[in-house]
Design an enzyme around this catalytic site. Sequence first.
Site, PDB file in Angstrom:
ATOM      1  N   LYS A  73       0.799  -1.223   0.000  1.00  0.00           N
ATOM      2  CA  LYS A  73       0.000   0.000   0.000  1.00  0.00           C
ATOM      3  C   LYS A  73       0.838   1.283   0.000  1.00  0.00           C
ATOM      4  CE  LYS A  73      -4.217  -1.831   2.084  1.00  0.00           C
ATOM      5  NZ  LYS A  73      -5.247  -1.643   3.140  1.00  0.00           N
ATOM      6  N   ASP A 109     -10.162   2.697   1.691  1.00  0.00           N
ATOM      7  CA  ASP A 109     -10.353   2.037   2.986  1.00  0.00           C
ATOM      8  C   ASP A 109     -11.194   2.910   3.914  1.00  0.00           C
ATOM      9  OD1 ASP A 109      -8.929  -0.343   2.523  1.00  0.00           O
ATOM     10  OD2 ASP A 109      -7.023   0.612   2.975  1.00  0.00           O
TER      11      ASP A 109
END
Length: 285
Positions: A73, A109
């Site tokens: 990420k 997210d």
Amino acid sequence: MSDTTPFLKFLTGSFSTPAGGNPTGIMVEAAYAQHDIPARFINCDVAAANLADAVRGAVAMGWIGFNCSLPHKQTVIKHLNELGKSASLIGAVNCVVRRGDRLMGENTDGQGFLTSLRTVADPQGTRVTILGAGGAARAIAVELALAGASEITIVNRNRERAEELAHTVNASTSTTARPVEWTGTYEIPSETDILVNATSVGLAPRADQRLDLDMDTLGSRLVVCDVIMNPPQTHLLRTAASHGATVLDGRGMLVNQAALNIWHWTDVRVDTAVLRSTLDRVLQN
């Protein structure tokens, strides 16, 4: 291939390692089928040393986008051309979108969490306590701040990480954030409106783990959220519900995250009901 199968036009997928056990691909493909989107989602196990090659390969094969999960990420950012606002603040990307010859990094997210939260509470003006300071906590804290939460308390065993996240929020938003070192049993501040467990405590197969909280400080005025989706009803949520609190499990965060990813890639707003039912089926199995 049957005559009713749509012509394959778009490729999407995910890069992570280990890649097993991720339900996102199954959910996304169900949504593609439901909406007749001519696309496929390929779940790829990509080692850290091979990430650059994987990104180049996706571009070469004409992928319209892909997800990145652990451990990529943050490291994927150096392979991208541009970042969305929240992704830039969070310092992590979980959704890459191809726009022409450029790669755009987004972080869905926290956005997925925020969409789920809004089904039970408006975060604007609220006082939030977040347990943890890892990737999920960062994404949630930034999105809550951008959505107008007035105060965020970040509780973490490692005070330095809590301080770093608080600094990001304070420096980049109008929300006031303060770090708290988690030593001993933590008492939830009485002024808290929303409590978020952004740690992995209670995640299967260690679902019997308990957060070191004074459960008597859970009250009926609280909204208590857990990012854990398996099991959906964690010890924290069961206890909070028994105290009269409004509870929100982690499935909504993943469902809405997947919907946002598909929208970024295809401009289609998919029915989240098919994503939720598919996720529930996967968890049951």
